[in-house]
Design a protein around this motif. Sequence first.
Motif, mmCIF file in Angstrom:
data_model
loop_
_atom_site.group_PDB
_atom_site.id
_atom_site.type_symbol
_atom_site.label_atom_id
_atom_site.label_comp_id
_atom_site.label_asym_id
_atom_site.label_seq_id
_atom_site.Cartn_x
_atom_site.Cartn_y
_atom_site.Cartn_z
ATOM 1 N N LYS A 55 -5.996 6.061 24.784
ATOM 2 C CA LYS A 55 -6.347 6.478 23.104
ATOM 3 C C LYS A 55 -5.072 6.625 22.457
ATOM 4 N N ALA A 56 -5.529 6.534 21.090
ATOM 5 C CA ALA A 56 -4.423 6.540 20.174
ATOM 6 C C ALA A 56 -4.719 7.118 18.688
ATOM 7 N N ASN A 57 -3.719 7.934 18.313
ATOM 8 C CA ASN A 57 -3.871 8.073 16.814
ATOM 9 C C ASN A 57 -3.309 6.814 16.067
ATOM 10 N N LEU A 58 -3.560 6.481 14.878
ATOM 11 C CA LEU A 58 -2.888 5.757 13.965
ATOM 12 C C LEU A 58 -2.376 6.332 12.449
ATOM 13 N N TYR A 59 -1.337 5.878 12.189
ATOM 14 C CA TYR A 59 -0.681 6.633 10.893
ATOM 15 C C TYR A 59 -0.015 5.355 10.335
ATOM 16 N N ALA A 60 -0.482 5.311 8.832
ATOM 17 C CA ALA A 60 -0.076 4.069 8.209
ATOM 18 C C ALA A 60 0.374 4.664 6.837
ATOM 19 N N THR A 61 1.336 4.061 6.219
ATOM 20 C CA THR A 61 1.667 4.320 4.836
ATOM 21 C C THR A 61 1.791 3.132 3.850
ATOM 22 N N ILE A 62 0.947 3.140 2.735
ATOM 23 C CA ILE A 62 0.859 2.266 1.583
ATOM 24 C C ILE A 62 1.796 2.785 0.489
ATOM 25 N N GLY A 63 2.981 1.989 0.371
ATOM 26 C CA GLY A 63 3.756 2.577 -0.872
ATOM 27 C C GLY A 63 5.221 2.821 -0.259
ATOM 28 N N PRO A 64 5.880 3.547 -1.062
ATOM 29 C CA PRO A 64 7.232 3.966 -0.386
ATOM 30 C C PRO A 64 7.201 5.050 0.840
ATOM 31 N N SER A 65 7.829 4.443 1.816
ATOM 32 C CA SER A 65 7.903 5.384 3.205
ATOM 33 C C SER A 65 8.839 6.440 3.004
ATOM 34 N N ASN A 66 9.595 6.401 2.098
ATOM 35 C CA ASN A 66 10.575 7.367 2.255
ATOM 36 C C ASN A 66 10.207 8.783 1.243
ATOM 37 N N PHE A 122 -5.251 0.482 -3.166
ATOM 38 C CA PHE A 122 -4.264 1.161 -3.102
ATOM 39 C C PHE A 122 -2.692 0.667 -3.226
ATOM 40 N N ILE A 123 -2.681 -0.278 -2.830
ATOM 41 C CA ILE A 123 -1.428 -1.172 -2.688
ATOM 42 C C ILE A 123 -1.118 -1.665 -4.277
ATOM 43 N N GLU A 124 -2.122 -1.821 -4.871
ATOM 44 C CA GLU A 124 -1.736 -2.057 -6.486
ATOM 45 C C GLU A 124 -1.102 -0.869 -7.194
ATOM 46 N N THR A 125 -1.342 0.417 -6.648
ATOM 47 C CA THR A 125 -1.360 1.504 -7.674
ATOM 48 C C THR A 125 -0.014 2.402 -6.776
ATOM 49 N N ALA A 126 -0.097 2.303 -5.562
ATOM 50 C CA ALA A 126 0.831 3.552 -4.930
ATOM 51 C C ALA A 126 2.177 2.918 -5.059
ATOM 52 N N HIS A 127 2.826 2.613 -6.229
ATOM 53 C CA HIS A 127 4.191 2.339 -6.202
ATOM 54 C C HIS A 127 5.154 3.639 -6.162
#
Length: 394
Positions: A55-66, A122-127
């Motif tokens: 089993k696994a959790n998933l974590y992803a970030t859209i936009g700047p990762s810092n 989200f990709i369009e707006t998460a700058h």
Amino acid sequence: MAHAMLAPMLDILEKLIGFDTRSSESNLPLIEYVRSYLASYGVESTLIPNADGNKANLYATIGPSNRAGLCLSGHTDVVPASGQPWTVPAFQMTRSADRVIGRGTADMKGFIAAVLVMVPRFIETAHACPIHIALSYDEEVGCLGVRGLLTHLVAAPVKPLACIIGEPTSMQVAVAHKGKRAYRCCVQGLAGHSSLTNLGVNAVDFAAELTSYLRRTSNELRERGARNAAFVPPYSTIHTGRLSGGIALNVIPDHAELEFEIRNLPDDDPDAVVDTVRIFADQTLVPEMRQVHAGSSIKWEQLVDYPALSDDPASAWLKELACAAANSPTTRTVSFGTEGGLFQEIGVPTVVCGPGSIVQAHKADEYVTLAQLSQCLDFMESLAARNGEGKLIP
């Protein structure tokens, strides 16, 4: 009016429902599907597996990762459907006139589908402000899987500034829920012939006494404990859900088990209740049992432990954001538990808001209405639009 993205959302939801992600099964096929879906848009995912690797959790970030952003979180596991009177296949989404039916449609794959279909937006707006996506496992058996994800976030360079968990609230913003502790008590006595009860230790009798004590303690909480009118019921509760023991009527039972839970208000301390029950068991029941048999005992096993979600004044901005996005001016509490209190424990303000009703969850022919899914898409669109305007997070 149905949202323009409703049809592609339903296509994603159909795939999600098709994965049998009961807590007893692996969620990896669903997780791999989501990871591949996100990768098709150039979004990388981090998997946090369990110890067995199944089993696994998933974590992803859209936009700047810092930078710290807004986390949209949901659990991938569902409860079993066997033994329930389903009229349609449980793990196959069935489209009806005003709803879709299938295990997990309300709890809570509908929300996950809404998040996924909005990824391009989200990709369009998460700058400036990122959108984080968190998917967990084993929520239905005690919020177990998300703990590994949260450990990962605590150690990461940045963690989310806030979280919205998409449990079914009929798209109303929930700001608090009770915590839960659950235990199994195993009572060990001494077997014998039922005609010589003086020579045995009846484990069922002592389990019943412990159950009665739990009931009296629950009544004390109801009559003289803390109250909060925002909850139903407005006090902490104790519930014994299972009591078993004995093999035959003419045999003194040497083993019995009971399982009970405490659902505590956010401001109530469940440890105080547990300590009271343990003292009664250890100082009253066990000594009486050992007058007959020194090997008698009452052993405890903790089954569930997750904290309450508190209405934190420091997260007022998050409540305002969620209410505006949901087009709902008021907030509420919920009676069921979520992973929200665990996010809150690591310093991430959290609210709960998602499509569908908890009344439909865990039942045969579980469903979510198309109207609720459209409202959820409107909610996501509002978040994306505010992000594009630089108004998502203050």
